[in-house]
Design a protein around this motif. Structure first.
Motif, PDB file in Angstrom:
ATOM      1  N   TYR A 130     100.553 -13.620 -10.256  1.00 35.36           N
ATOM      2  CA  TYR A 130      99.502 -12.897  -9.536  1.00 35.36           C
ATOM      3  C   TYR A 130     100.069 -12.269  -8.268  1.00 35.36           C
ATOM      4  O   TYR A 130     100.860 -12.891  -7.561  1.00 35.36           O
ATOM      5  N   LYS A 131      99.673 -11.037  -8.008  1.00 35.82           N
ATOM      6  CA  LYS A 131     100.020 -10.349  -6.764  1.00 35.82           C
ATOM      7  C   LYS A 131      98.745  -9.957  -6.042  1.00 35.82           C
ATOM      8  O   LYS A 131      97.791  -9.477  -6.663  1.00 35.82           O
ATOM      9  N   THR A 132      98.721 -10.145  -4.733  1.00 38.07           N
ATOM     10  CA  THR A 132      97.528  -9.831  -3.945  1.00 38.07           C
ATOM     11  C   THR A 132      97.460  -8.337  -3.627  1.00 38.07           C
ATOM     12  O   THR A 132      98.387  -7.575  -3.925  1.00 38.07           O
ATOM     13  N   LYS A 133      96.379  -7.969  -2.981  1.00 34.99           N
ATOM     14  CA  LYS A 133      96.253  -6.611  -2.465  1.00 34.99           C
ATOM     15  C   LYS A 133      97.238  -6.429  -1.299  1.00 34.99           C
ATOM     16  O   LYS A 133      97.856  -7.385  -0.840  1.00 34.99           O
ATOM     17  N   LYS A 134      97.344  -5.194  -0.824  1.00 39.30           N
ATOM     18  CA  LYS A 134      98.291  -4.889   0.248  1.00 39.30           C
ATOM     19  C   LYS A 134      97.958  -5.648   1.536  1.00 39.30           C
ATOM     20  O   LYS A 134      96.796  -5.757   1.922  1.00 39.30           O
ATOM     21  N   ILE A 135      99.002  -6.173   2.183  1.00 37.84           N
ATOM     22  CA  ILE A 135      98.871  -6.879   3.457  1.00 37.84           C
ATOM     23  C   ILE A 135      99.595  -6.056   4.521  1.00 37.84           C
ATOM     24  O   ILE A 135     100.740  -5.637   4.305  1.00 37.84           O
ATOM     25  N   PRO A 136      98.978  -5.819   5.684  1.00 35.52           N
ATOM     26  CA  PRO A 136      99.701  -5.117   6.745  1.00 35.52           C
ATOM     27  C   PRO A 136     100.971  -5.894   7.109  1.00 35.52           C
ATOM     28  O   PRO A 136     100.946  -7.128   7.162  1.00 35.52           O
ATOM     29  N   ASN A 137     102.051  -5.192   7.324  1.00 35.42           N
ATOM     30  CA  ASN A 137     103.323  -5.859   7.615  1.00 35.42           C
ATOM     31  C   ASN A 137     103.290  -6.666   8.904  1.00 35.42           C
ATOM     32  O   ASN A 137     102.427  -6.473   9.771  1.00 35.42           O
ATOM     33  N   ASP A 138     104.283  -7.547   9.039  1.00 34.35           N
ATOM     34  CA  ASP A 138     104.421  -8.403  10.214  1.00 34.35           C
ATOM     35  C   ASP A 138     104.425  -7.596  11.503  1.00 34.35           C
ATOM     36  O   ASP A 138     104.791  -6.419  11.527  1.00 34.35           O
ATOM     37  N   THR A 139     104.063  -8.268  12.578  1.00 29.25           N
ATOM     38  CA  THR A 139     103.978  -7.611  13.881  1.00 29.25           C
ATOM     39  C   THR A 139     105.066  -8.096  14.840  1.00 29.25           C
ATOM     40  O   THR A 139     105.634  -9.178  14.674  1.00 29.25           O
ATOM     41  N   ILE A 140     105.309  -7.256  15.829  1.00 29.68           N
ATOM     42  CA  ILE A 140     105.959  -7.718  17.055  1.00 29.68           C
ATOM     43  C   ILE A 140     104.850  -7.641  18.095  1.00 29.68           C
ATOM     44  O   ILE A 140     104.283  -6.574  18.345  1.00 29.68           O
ATOM     45  N   THR A 141     104.500  -8.789  18.642  1.00 29.42           N
ATOM     46  CA  THR A 141     103.343  -8.928  19.522  1.00 29.42           C
ATOM     47  C   THR A 141     103.777  -9.456  20.882  1.00 29.42           C
ATOM     48  O   THR A 141     104.669 -10.309  20.959  1.00 29.42           O
ATOM     49  N   VAL A 142     103.155  -8.965  21.951  1.00 32.36           N
ATOM     50  CA  VAL A 142     103.481  -9.433  23.300  1.00 32.36           C
ATOM     51  C   VAL A 142     102.294 -10.184  23.892  1.00 32.36           C
ATOM     52  O   VAL A 142     101.149 -10.002  23.470  1.00 32.36           O
ATOM     53  N   ARG A 143     102.558 -11.030  24.857  1.00 32.43           N
ATOM     54  CA  ARG A 143     101.502 -11.798  25.509  1.00 32.43           C
ATOM     55  C   ARG A 143     100.493 -10.865  26.175  1.00 32.43           C
ATOM     56  O   ARG A 143     100.809  -9.735  26.555  1.00 32.43           O
ATOM     57  N   GLY A 144      99.272 -11.335  26.347  1.00 34.14           N
ATOM     58  CA  GLY A 144      98.163 -10.496  26.759  1.00 34.14           C
ATOM     59  C   GLY A 144      98.277  -9.837  28.110  1.00 34.14           C
ATOM     60  O   GLY A 144      97.659  -8.795  28.336  1.00 34.14           O
ATOM     61  N   ASP A 145      99.051 -10.432  29.034  1.00 36.48           N
ATOM     62  CA  ASP A 145      99.135  -9.856  30.377  1.00 36.48           C
ATOM     63  C   ASP A 145     100.374  -8.985  30.575  1.00 36.48           C
ATOM     64  O   ASP A 145     100.685  -8.584  31.694  1.00 36.48           O
ATOM     65  N   MET A 146     101.077  -8.658  29.489  1.00 39.67           N
ATOM     66  CA  MET A 146     102.267  -7.806  29.596  1.00 39.67           C
ATOM     67  C   MET A 146     101.868  -6.412  30.078  1.00 39.67           C
ATOM     68  O   MET A 146     100.921  -5.818  29.562  1.00 39.67           O
ATOM     69  N   SER A 147     102.573  -5.887  31.054  1.00 44.21           N
ATOM     70  CA  SER A 147     102.233  -4.573  31.607  1.00 44.21           C
ATOM     71  C   SER A 147     102.460  -3.487  30.563  1.00 44.21           C
ATOM     72  O   SER A 147     103.354  -3.606  29.720  1.00 44.21           O
ATOM     73  N   PRO A 148     101.661  -2.412  30.592  1.00 43.56           N
ATOM     74  CA  PRO A 148     101.849  -1.300  29.651  1.00 43.56           C
ATOM     75  C   PRO A 148     103.264  -0.738  29.692  1.00 43.56           C
ATOM     76  O   PRO A 148     103.821  -0.374  28.645  1.00 43.56           O
ATOM     77  N   LYS A 149     103.848  -0.690  30.875  1.00 42.64           N
ATOM     78  CA  LYS A 149     105.218  -0.173  31.013  1.00 42.64           C
ATOM     79  C   LYS A 149     106.190  -1.014  30.206  1.00 42.64           C
ATOM     80  O   LYS A 149     107.051  -0.487  29.483  1.00 42.64           O
ATOM     81  N   TRP A 150     106.039  -2.342  30.297  1.00 41.57           N
ATOM     82  CA  TRP A 150     106.955  -3.217  29.575  1.00 41.57           C
ATOM     83  C   TRP A 150     106.623  -3.301  28.090  1.00 41.57           C
ATOM     84  O   TRP A 150     107.500  -3.507  27.259  1.00 41.57           O
ATOM     85  N   GLN A 151     105.365  -3.127  27.741  1.00 39.98           N
ATOM     86  CA  GLN A 151     105.024  -3.046  26.321  1.00 39.98           C
ATOM     87  C   GLN A 151     105.795  -1.896  25.673  1.00 39.98           C
ATOM     88  O   GLN A 151     106.390  -2.048  24.603  1.00 39.98           O
ATOM     89  N   LYS A 152     105.761  -0.750  26.338  1.00 35.36           N
ATOM     90  CA  LYS A 152     106.445   0.436  25.810  1.00 35.36           C
ATOM     91  C   LYS A 152     107.954   0.235  25.795  1.00 35.36           C
ATOM     92  O   LYS A 152     108.648   0.605  24.847  1.00 35.36           O
ATOM     93  N   LYS A 153     108.463  -0.385  26.875  1.00 35.35           N
ATOM     94  CA  LYS A 153     109.902  -0.613  26.988  1.00 35.35           C
ATOM     95  C   LYS A 153     110.408  -1.529  25.874  1.00 35.35           C
ATOM     96  O   LYS A 153     111.450  -1.278  25.251  1.00 35.35           O
ATOM     97  N   ILE A 154     109.670  -2.594  25.597  1.00 32.58           N
ATOM     98  CA  ILE A 154     110.054  -3.549  24.552  1.00 32.58           C
ATOM     99  C   ILE A 154     109.961  -2.889  23.177  1.00 32.58           C
ATOM    100  O   ILE A 154     110.846  -3.060  22.328  1.00 32.58           O
ATOM    101  N   ALA A 155     108.887  -2.135  22.946  1.00 35.31           N
ATOM    102  CA  ALA A 155     108.716  -1.446  21.661  1.00 35.31           C
ATOM    103  C   ALA A 155     109.863  -0.470  21.416  1.00 35.31           C
ATOM    104  O   ALA A 155     110.449  -0.426  20.323  1.00 35.31           O
ATOM    105  N   THR A 156     110.203   0.288  22.438  1.00 31.17           N
ATOM    106  CA  THR A 156     111.305   1.264  22.325  1.00 31.17           C
ATOM    107  C   THR A 156     112.616   0.568  22.019  1.00 31.17           C
ATOM    108  O   THR A 156     113.413   1.028  21.193  1.00 31.17           O
ATOM    109  N   ALA A 157     112.840  -0.573  22.685  1.00 27.80           N
ATOM    110  CA  ALA A 157     114.086  -1.316  22.486  1.00 27.80           C
ATOM    111  C   ALA A 157     114.215  -1.801  21.043  1.00 27.80           C
ATOM    112  O   ALA A 157     115.271  -1.647  20.414  1.00 27.80           O
ATOM    113  N   PHE A 158     113.153  -2.384  20.492  1.00 31.81           N
ATOM    114  CA  PHE A 158     113.217  -2.887  19.116  1.00 31.81           C
ATOM    115  C   PHE A 158     113.411  -1.752  18.113  1.00 31.81           C
ATOM    116  O   PHE A 158     114.178  -1.886  17.156  1.00 31.81           O
TER     117      PHE A 158
END
Length: 311
Positions: A238-266
């Protein structure tokens, strides 16, 4: 996680108190997304042997440090709940979370998804990868070819290897789709055995320790070194329906600047040969694409159904 004199003096004091409270609240709201890391802590949960995964992931420290300009510590956690709790208590800055664990982290701690993994598409029933990058995957239910198990209804009364209950492919999607097709994992005599890593799920079936296992599609590839004939002995029913792929997630108080910086780096690291080798070996990731919370509303719908299992 969200877990206070005489007429004129009284009036004056109350006004001061109200003003200070307002100022304090204003400051708190502004500081809620202004966290700037001095050292970035990144945590994984192993999809296979924990020691091996940690060794493979460690080189990310140097690559991320080069991109971000601060020290980076990469570690492996025991399970997804532990990462969610660590991000909530601000001990972990970045978590590699599957969809369901991300939804939980967002609900409890306002964690923010910044990226979704891209994987190569799957072809056929033998866990063979194609060359097209996609932002989804599927869970599958595997059994031994000689088990006599042909359908979901045949799983009643059997022993199934599963991941922890926040694992999207190793629990949520298969149990919900079984439930929708008339098989309740909690009420149909099924015994579940929690294993650490999808490779262990495959091996438990291969070695006849369990009758079936919930794994992500492609998991049999993880054990071909130890069990070259795994595709001959272990099959998907059996195969399930499509699942959204894994995430890279940051803690809730991460600044927008660093969110973008980390995303760009990865994203940048995943495009280099060395970086791609690391993320590919750790999680079969081929790259990363920007993501948003609404991409995971489908997971929330599955979670609502999962809550009915005990009713």
């Amino acid at each position: 996680m969200k877990f206070s004199k005489k007429a004129a003096i009284v009036a004056s004091s109350l006004l001061c108190a109200i003003s200070l409270a307002a100022c304090g609240n204003s400051k708190s709201s502004k500081e809620s997304d202004t966290y700037t890391p001095k050292e970035l802590t990144v945590q994984f949960v192993p999809s296979s042997n924990a020691t091996t995964i940690e060794a493979k992931a460690k080189p990310l420290e140097g690559l991320l440090k080069k991109e971000l300009g601060i020290p980076v510590k990469v570690s492996v956690s025991t399970d997804y709940n532990t990462i969610v709790e660590a991000m909530g208590s601000k001990k972990v800055d970045v978590g590699f979370l599957p969809p369901d664990a991300y939804v939980l982290a967002h609900k409890q701690n306002n964690a923010k998804v910044i990226l979704q993994a891209q994987r190569n598409n799957m072809l056929g029933d033998d866990d063979h990868y194609g060359n097209k990058k996609v932002d989804f995957y599927r869970s599958q239910i595997i059994v031994r070819k000689d088990s006599g198990i042909k359908s979901l209804k045949d799983l009643k009364g059997k022993k199934i290897a599963v991941q922890d209950t926040t694992s999207t492919a190793g629990w949520i999607y298969p149990v919900v789709e079984m439930y929708k097709k008339g098989v309740n994992i909690n009420k149909d005599g099924i015994k579940t055995v929690q294993v650490k890593g999808h490779d262990q799920g495959v091996l438990s079936v291969y070695n006849k320790n369990t009758d079936a296992a919930f794994t992500f599609q492609g998991a049999r590839n993880l054990v071909k070194g130890d069990a070259p004939d795994v595709n001959d002995k272990v099959i998907s029913i059996y195969k399930t329906k499509k699942i959204p792929n894994d995430t890279i997630t940051v803690r809730g108080d991460m600044s927008p600047k660093w969110q973008k910086k980390i995303a760009t780096a990865f994203k940048k690291i995943a495009k280099t040969k060395k970086g791609h080798d690391i993320v590919s070996k750790v999680y079969s990731h081929e790259g990363y694409t920007d993501s948003k919370d609404s991409n995971f509303d489908v997971i929330r719908e599955y979670d609502k159904t999962a809550e009915k299992l005990d009713k």
